[in-house]
Design a protein around this motif. Structure first.
Motif, PDB file in Angstrom:
ATOM      1  N   GLU A 104       0.816  -1.214   0.000  1.00  0.00           N
ATOM      2  CA  GLU A 104       0.000   0.000   0.000  1.00  0.00           C
ATOM      3  C   GLU A 104       0.851   1.267   0.000  1.00  0.00           C
ATOM      4  O   GLU A 104       0.423   2.316  -0.466  1.00  0.00           O
ATOM      5  N   LEU A 105       2.069   1.171   0.550  1.00  0.00           N
ATOM      6  CA  LEU A 105       2.901   2.367   0.676  1.00  0.00           C
ATOM      7  C   LEU A 105       3.261   2.951  -0.681  1.00  0.00           C
ATOM      8  O   LEU A 105       3.323   4.170  -0.851  1.00  0.00           O
ATOM      9  N   ALA A 106       3.520   2.107  -1.655  1.00  0.00           N
ATOM     10  CA  ALA A 106       3.864   2.606  -2.986  1.00  0.00           C
ATOM     11  C   ALA A 106       2.725   3.417  -3.586  1.00  0.00           C
ATOM     12  O   ALA A 106       2.946   4.386  -4.324  1.00  0.00           O
ATOM     13  N   ALA A 107       1.489   3.053  -3.244  1.00  0.00           N
ATOM     14  CA  ALA A 107       0.327   3.741  -3.802  1.00  0.00           C
ATOM     15  C   ALA A 107       0.072   5.089  -3.138  1.00  0.00           C
ATOM     16  O   ALA A 107      -0.469   6.002  -3.758  1.00  0.00           O
ATOM     17  N   ILE A 108       0.456   5.215  -1.861  1.00  0.00           N
ATOM     18  CA  ILE A 108       0.131   6.459  -1.157  1.00  0.00           C
ATOM     19  C   ILE A 108       1.273   7.473  -1.183  1.00  0.00           C
ATOM     20  O   ILE A 108       1.146   8.565  -0.635  1.00  0.00           O
TER      21      ILE A 108
ATOM     22  N   ASP B 274      -8.134   5.226   0.168  1.00  0.00           N
ATOM     23  CA  ASP B 274      -8.425   3.835   0.531  1.00  0.00           C
ATOM     24  C   ASP B 274      -7.151   3.064   0.874  1.00  0.00           C
ATOM     25  O   ASP B 274      -7.106   2.319   1.850  1.00  0.00           O
ATOM     26  N   LYS B 275      -6.119   3.241   0.055  1.00  0.00           N
ATOM     27  CA  LYS B 275      -4.851   2.576   0.329  1.00  0.00           C
ATOM     28  C   LYS B 275      -4.241   3.064   1.643  1.00  0.00           C
ATOM     29  O   LYS B 275      -3.618   2.294   2.382  1.00  0.00           O
ATOM     30  N   ALA B 276      -4.422   4.356   1.927  1.00  0.00           N
ATOM     31  CA  ALA B 276      -3.890   4.921   3.164  1.00  0.00           C
ATOM     32  C   ALA B 276      -4.558   4.290   4.381  1.00  0.00           C
ATOM     33  O   ALA B 276      -3.899   3.985   5.382  1.00  0.00           O
ATOM     34  N   LYS B 277      -5.864   4.073   4.314  1.00  0.00           N
ATOM     35  CA  LYS B 277      -6.572   3.446   5.436  1.00  0.00           C
ATOM     36  C   LYS B 277      -6.069   2.027   5.671  1.00  0.00           C
ATOM     37  O   LYS B 277      -5.860   1.607   6.807  1.00  0.00           O
TER      38      LYS B 277
ATOM     39  N   PHE C 239       7.174   8.307   5.771  1.00  0.00           N
ATOM     40  CA  PHE C 239       6.380   8.959   6.818  1.00  0.00           C
ATOM     41  C   PHE C 239       6.038  10.404   6.478  1.00  0.00           C
ATOM     42  O   PHE C 239       5.466  11.120   7.311  1.00  0.00           O
ATOM     43  N   GLU C 240       6.388  10.850   5.285  1.00  0.00           N
ATOM     44  CA  GLU C 240       6.191  12.258   4.961  1.00  0.00           C
ATOM     45  C   GLU C 240       4.722  12.631   4.817  1.00  0.00           C
ATOM     46  O   GLU C 240       4.318  13.750   5.114  1.00  0.00           O
ATOM     47  N   ASN C 241       3.886  11.730   4.321  1.00  0.00           N
ATOM     48  CA  ASN C 241       2.449  11.994   4.232  1.00  0.00           C
ATOM     49  C   ASN C 241       1.754  11.493   5.491  1.00  0.00           C
ATOM     50  O   ASN C 241       2.074  10.429   6.002  1.00  0.00           O
ATOM     51  N   ASN C 242       0.797  12.242   5.960  1.00  0.00           N
ATOM     52  CA  ASN C 242       0.112  11.887   7.205  1.00  0.00           C
ATOM     53  C   ASN C 242      -0.963  10.838   6.928  1.00  0.00           C
ATOM     54  O   ASN C 242      -2.163  11.093   7.027  1.00  0.00           O
ATOM     55  N   TRP C 243      -0.529   9.613   6.596  1.00  0.00           N
ATOM     56  CA  TRP C 243      -1.455   8.536   6.250  1.00  0.00           C
ATOM     57  C   TRP C 243      -1.734   7.597   7.425  1.00  0.00           C
ATOM     58  O   TRP C 243      -2.466   6.617   7.294  1.00  0.00           O
ATOM     59  N   TYR C 244      -1.148   7.877   8.608  1.00  0.00           N
ATOM     60  CA  TYR C 244      -1.174   6.912   9.708  1.00  0.00           C
ATOM     61  C   TYR C 244      -1.739   7.509  11.014  1.00  0.00           C
ATOM     62  O   TYR C 244      -1.159   7.330  12.088  1.00  0.00           O
ATOM     63  N   PRO C 245      -2.895   8.227  10.974  1.00  0.00           N
ATOM     64  CA  PRO C 245      -3.427   8.858  12.197  1.00  0.00           C
ATOM     65  C   PRO C 245      -3.764   7.862  13.305  1.00  0.00           C
ATOM     66  O   PRO C 245      -3.502   8.130  14.485  1.00  0.00           O
ATOM     67  N   ASN C 246      -4.337   6.719  12.965  1.00  0.00           N
ATOM     68  CA  ASN C 246      -4.674   5.733  13.999  1.00  0.00           C
ATOM     69  C   ASN C 246      -3.418   5.088  14.583  1.00  0.00           C
ATOM     70  O   ASN C 246      -3.342   4.814  15.781  1.00  0.00           O
ATOM     71  N   SER C 247      -2.446   4.850  13.731  1.00  0.00           N
ATOM     72  CA  SER C 247      -1.177   4.289  14.210  1.00  0.00           C
ATOM     73  C   SER C 247      -0.475   5.270  15.145  1.00  0.00           C
ATOM     74  O   SER C 247       0.135   4.866  16.139  1.00  0.00           O
ATOM     75  N   LEU C 248      -0.586   6.553  14.833  1.00  0.00           N
ATOM     76  CA  LEU C 248       0.073   7.567  15.645  1.00  0.00           C
ATOM     77  C   LEU C 248      -0.487   7.585  17.065  1.00  0.00           C
ATOM     78  O   LEU C 248       0.249   7.816  18.032  1.00  0.00           O
ATOM     79  N   LYS C 249      -1.786   7.319  17.193  1.00  0.00           N
ATOM     80  CA  LYS C 249      -2.393   7.265  18.531  1.00  0.00           C
ATOM     81  C   LYS C 249      -1.778   6.139  19.352  1.00  0.00           C
ATOM     82  O   LYS C 249      -1.537   6.290  20.554  1.00  0.00           O
ATOM     83  N   VAL C 250      -1.498   5.003  18.702  1.00  0.00           N
ATOM     84  CA  VAL C 250      -0.860   3.893  19.400  1.00  0.00           C
ATOM     85  C   VAL C 250       0.578   4.255  19.770  1.00  0.00           C
ATOM     86  O   VAL C 250       1.041   3.988  20.886  1.00  0.00           O
ATOM     87  N   LEU C 251       1.284   4.895  18.842  1.00  0.00           N
ATOM     88  CA  LEU C 251       2.671   5.289  19.089  1.00  0.00           C
ATOM     89  C   LEU C 251       2.787   6.237  20.277  1.00  0.00           C
ATOM     90  O   LEU C 251       3.727   6.149  21.070  1.00  0.00           O
ATOM     91  N   CYS C 252       1.847   7.162  20.391  1.00  0.00           N
ATOM     92  CA  CYS C 252       1.922   8.219  21.404  1.00  0.00           C
ATOM     93  C   CYS C 252       1.230   7.846  22.707  1.00  0.00           C
ATOM     94  O   CYS C 252       1.133   8.684  23.616  1.00  0.00           O
TER      95      CYS C 252
END
Length: 427
Positions: free
Chosen positions: A208-212, A219-222, A251-264
């Motif tokens: 999916e990363l290549a697409a986003i 959709d690919k980002a989700k 990580f340059e595009n903000n495609w990982y909002p839910n993952s970021l919640k887990v990270l933080c």
């Protein structure tokens, strides 16, 4: 001209990044190519008897590729010959030429540490040669991999950020890799020394990363976000993680909002693409300016033994390491001159970090001229013949015009354990 004389340079096949130590801010700064862009394209061009590098070479390649060369780092590693225009060049020379042009604005340089994906004896020799080409002696050029650069970066961060484990996630267009910095439990009797390592704990290919990247596909980002979140949870399972660092173009595009919640969740997270060059710069600073004891980085390529001689250093007797653990064997050669007191032999201690064993060896000084205390000057030289064999040479260095040097010389072979899986015995 930049004021920085202590540098850290990240090199990979696509770009170069340069961080320099800012003495006023007391921390590394990274050379900007454009606003918030630190990546200098690792390209060189030659047209009409003029060399260009970086962005200018990239622009030239868009006009006519035959006047430019890219992939300089891998070509140099392969010792390739490169046709540029109508001439043929050694790729190593072209890499050195690139670095010379990229570093012109820094003037006189004291120390350089190169940070590369991985390192070995051939890479180390090549990059030390590149350092000499730009005017820095090989003794002031270090080479380390990305994991060690991460470690050196963390040494200079607040202690609470690596009180427990610290995580690093690297992401490009196709893959995510996870690394953990952890403290090692070593044998007793090592004093206050703190040893740390960085492990690659997981990796995942994510189509999916290549697409986003670089255009965001919702959709690919989700899908990528959900997979990354699961990846993080598996990495963090049963671990206490103090901080998280995200690096890489993925990580340059903000495609990982839910993952970021887990990270933080209960920890601090940081995003940036200049961590490796800053870590390398800190390594240069540590070698040249910082004399405070700090943690020692270990991995499978580092020495697990330390060779010591009993000396009086700054008025205090100690077992002084002439070969230190945590160094690469191919970078552990050294030379010293010492003044001898009344002694007929020298005792050498070899300490094993993994087993805790201490081996004692004795070198006889029979045949050394008799002189009053402190009039006997001895040259001590260490030279590694291979990973497990260190030759120590003791030679009469004389004492100026008063006592010319004699032909006294004695050699001692020290056989070390090498890696032999010893590093894996530390946990």
């Amino acid at each position: 001209m930049k004021g920085g004389k202590i540098l850290g340079i990240e090199l990979n096949d696509e770009y170069c990044q340069i961080s320099y130590y800012d003495d006023e801010k007391h921390e590394p700064e990274t050379l900007e190519v454009a606003i918030d862009n630190y990546q200098i394209p690792l390209m060189l061009g030659y047209l009409k008897e003029q060399w260009v590098y970086g962005k200018d070479a990239k622009r030239l390649s868009e006009v006519d590729e035959k006047y430019t060369v890219s992939n300089l780092y891998s070509k140099a590693l392969q010792r390739e010959k490169v046709v540029l225009g109508e001439k043929t060049y050694d790729a190593i020379w072209l890499l050195a030429k690139f670095m010379q042009m990229a570093l012109e604005l820094f003037g006189s340089i004291e120390y350089i540490t190169f940070s590369v994906p991985h390192t070995d004896i051939d890479i180390s020799k090549m990059l030390k040669g590149v350092g000499q080409f730009v005017g820095v002696s090989k003794e002031r050029v270090q080479v380390q991999d990305f994991k060690e650069s991460f470690c050196h970066y963390m040494f200079y961060q607040p202690k609470e950020l690596w009180q427990y484990e610290a995580a690093l996630f690297y992401c490009d267009r196709n893959e995510i890799r996870a690394y953990m910095l952890r403290k090692l439990k070593t044998v007793v009797g090592r004093g206050t020394d703190l040893f740390v390592t960085v492990d690659e704990v997981a990796s995942a290919k994510m189509k999916e990363l290549a697409a986003i990247y670089p255009v965001l596909n919702v959709d690919k980002a989700k899908d990528a976000d959900e997979r990354f979140k699961s990846f993080i949870q598996s990495v963090f399972d049963k671990k206490v993680v103090s901080s998280v660092f995200l690096t890489g173009e993925g990580f340059e595009n903000n495609w990982y909002p839910n993952s970021l919640k887990v990270l933080c969740n209960g920890r601090r997270a940081f995003l940036g693409n200049n961590l490796y060059s800053k870590g390398a710069c800190y390594a240069s600073y540590r070698k040249g300016r910082d004399y405070e004891e700090r943690p020692i980085y270990l991995d499978d390529s580092k020495m697990m033994e330390q060779v010591c001689l009993k000396m009086r250093v700054r008025g205090k007797e100690c077992w002084y390491p002439i070969v230190e653990w945590g160094t690469h064997w191919y970078e552990a050669d050294g030379q010293w001159e010492v003044l001898l007191e009344d002694t007929s032999d020298i005792e050498i201690h070899i300490e094993s970090l993994a087993s805790g064993e201490l081996q004692a060896e004795t070198v006889s000084l029979a045949g050394l001229p008799e002189r009053k205390d402190y009039a006997l000057r001895l040259q001590i030289k260490t030279m590694f013949l291979d990973e497990q064999t260190c030759k120590i040479t003791f030679k009469d260095a004389g004492f100026g015009e008063f006592f010319p040097a004699t032909d006294f010389q004695v050699e001692k072979m020290i056989h070390l354990g090498g890696s032999n899986g010893q590093f894996n015995s530390l946990s």
